[in-house]
Design a protein around this motif. Sequence first.
Motif, PDB file in Angstrom:
ATOM      1  N   SER A  37     -25.426 -17.019  26.012  1.00  8.13           N
ATOM      2  CA  SER A  37     -26.116 -18.178  26.576  1.00  8.13           C
ATOM      3  C   SER A  37     -27.551 -17.866  26.980  1.00  8.13           C
ATOM      4  O   SER A  37     -28.277 -18.771  27.394  1.00  8.13           O
ATOM      5  N   GLN A  39     -31.563 -16.994  26.744  1.00  7.77           N
ATOM      6  CA  GLN A  39     -32.620 -17.476  25.861  1.00  7.77           C
ATOM      7  C   GLN A  39     -32.996 -16.426  24.821  1.00  7.77           C
ATOM      8  O   GLN A  39     -33.398 -16.769  23.704  1.00  7.77           O
ATOM      9  N   VAL A  42     -30.459 -16.839  22.019  1.00  6.54           N
ATOM     10  CA  VAL A  42     -30.714 -18.086  21.293  1.00  6.54           C
ATOM     11  C   VAL A  42     -31.936 -17.941  20.387  1.00  6.54           C
ATOM     12  O   VAL A  42     -31.925 -18.388  19.233  1.00  6.54           O
ATOM     13  N   ASN A 118     -28.926 -31.961  19.410  1.00  8.51           N
ATOM     14  CA  ASN A 118     -28.526 -30.933  18.467  1.00  8.51           C
ATOM     15  C   ASN A 118     -27.229 -31.393  17.819  1.00  8.51           C
ATOM     16  O   ASN A 118     -26.171 -31.353  18.454  1.00  8.51           O
ATOM     17  N   THR A 121     -24.201 -28.623  17.866  1.00 10.94           N
ATOM     18  CA  THR A 121     -23.469 -28.381  19.114  1.00 10.94           C
ATOM     19  C   THR A 121     -23.075 -29.674  19.808  1.00 10.94           C
ATOM     20  O   THR A 121     -22.300 -29.644  20.774  1.00 10.94           O
ATOM     21  N   ALA A 123     -24.832 -31.354  21.772  1.00  9.66           N
ATOM     22  CA  ALA A 123     -25.530 -31.513  23.051  1.00  9.66           C
ATOM     23  C   ALA A 123     -26.740 -32.425  22.878  1.00  9.66           C
ATOM     24  O   ALA A 123     -27.401 -32.420  21.832  1.00  9.66           O
ATOM     25  N   LYS A 125     -30.049 -34.729  25.247  1.00 12.89           N
ATOM     26  CA  LYS A 125     -30.776 -34.929  26.497  1.00 12.89           C
ATOM     27  C   LYS A 125     -31.599 -36.201  26.387  1.00 12.89           C
ATOM     28  O   LYS A 125     -32.395 -36.355  25.461  1.00 12.89           O
ATOM     29  N   ARG A 172     -39.119 -29.160  28.066  1.00  9.60           N
ATOM     30  CA  ARG A 172     -37.696 -28.897  28.282  1.00  9.60           C
ATOM     31  C   ARG A 172     -37.485 -27.993  29.491  1.00  9.60           C
ATOM     32  O   ARG A 172     -36.499 -28.128  30.219  1.00  9.60           O
ATOM     33  N   ILE A 347     -28.082 -23.042  17.632  1.00  8.93           N
ATOM     34  CA  ILE A 347     -27.477 -23.290  18.953  1.00  8.93           C
ATOM     35  C   ILE A 347     -28.551 -23.631  19.973  1.00  8.93           C
ATOM     36  O   ILE A 347     -28.287 -23.599  21.188  1.00  8.93           O
ATOM     37  N   SER A 349     -30.567 -25.465  22.546  1.00 12.54           N
ATOM     38  CA  SER A 349     -30.096 -26.534  23.424  1.00 12.54           C
ATOM     39  C   SER A 349     -31.236 -27.514  23.730  1.00 12.54           C
ATOM     40  O   SER A 349     -32.386 -27.096  23.887  1.00 12.54           O
ATOM     41  N   SER A 351     -31.601 -28.947  26.463  1.00 15.79           N
ATOM     42  CA  SER A 351     -31.902 -28.827  27.897  1.00 15.79           C
ATOM     43  C   SER A 351     -31.650 -27.393  28.334  1.00 15.79           C
ATOM     44  O   SER A 351     -30.953 -26.625  27.669  1.00 15.79           O
TER      45      SER A 351
END
Length: 352
Positions: A37, A39, A42, A118, A121, A123, A125, A172, A347, A349, A351
Amino acid sequence: MADLPTHTIVFEILTRLPAKHVGRSKSVCKQWYALLSTQDFVKIHCSRSVVSSNQRVLLIDDLTCSVRPIISNNNDYGPSSTVKFPFHHQNNDVSILSHLNGLLCVCLNHTYELLLWNPTTTAFKRLSTPDSHGFYINNLDAIGLYVDVDDDYKVLHIKRRSGVLGVYVYSREVDSWRNIPFITRQEYLSPHFNWSAGTFCGGTLYFTVCECWIGGTNVVICFDVNSEQFKEISFPPVPSNGMVQGVLVNVKNVLHMFASTGMFEMTIDLWTLQGDYWIKVLSCPPIPPISLSLWCDITHYVTNGNWFVMTKLGKLFIIEMDMKPFECFYPVSWFRGFKGAVFVQTIVSPSI
């Protein structure tokens, strides 16, 4: 595998997995969940995901939204999988305005709200706020999605409202909008000028701004994403004896433009930007008028040297740059992605 350090497993092996497999790997243990998870993970995973084999086509019609893999060797789609929008919508009234590193910036047409989404995933925002930020109006606004030197994903929103131009940046990282100055010519506020979506290349967002009549003014507006300064550069020196359009494409971090001009016959040239000047790469002879059903849009650059081209009806073709292009497929309008987009599965995100 058991003898390998956790850091090696995570950053040398798991960063090479498909995005959906990374999601499953997070359930192995709390340590993996935390590491996968970060950064840093990612960012590395995203850099290794931007390959042609990992590209997908998202197609939206009145009834369904589907994702298909691209089969490059026969210019076709693989089997489709249905995607359910994770947000409320009305009859799939979703417009795709921009895409970068697996994120899509979309607009809900019934509410005008902007979202980051995305589709891999699921997800998302919402970018709209009570003080009227994050609302998009077609044919008046322009959107560009980019990432700055600090790896903060941002949205540039250029708004034209009743002769007033406002420029806003969504971050973001801090989850808020702010206004930035934009010194430009007053006439660009007019609805007679058509703004393209922003193309991110080499730390700069580029927009074509074209006047909607024969012989009108055509320029390129550049936005340096780190200094947040705008400047204007000239269009390629194409004939102005017809309607002029430009399609911007990022080719290995070098900006290119397919510039088309004409009325009853069209000519199309490919240009590359060197500094602030355009250099012609190739051109094609005049072509006869193209029926609307055959119009094509350049959607995405592929790392093997080809461009994907998608017709208004969703048919996929490829322009092979090592061969003579334009023999079958002609880019003739901006790709706004209202019915689809080519994106990379990541992946990343929407947010923090």
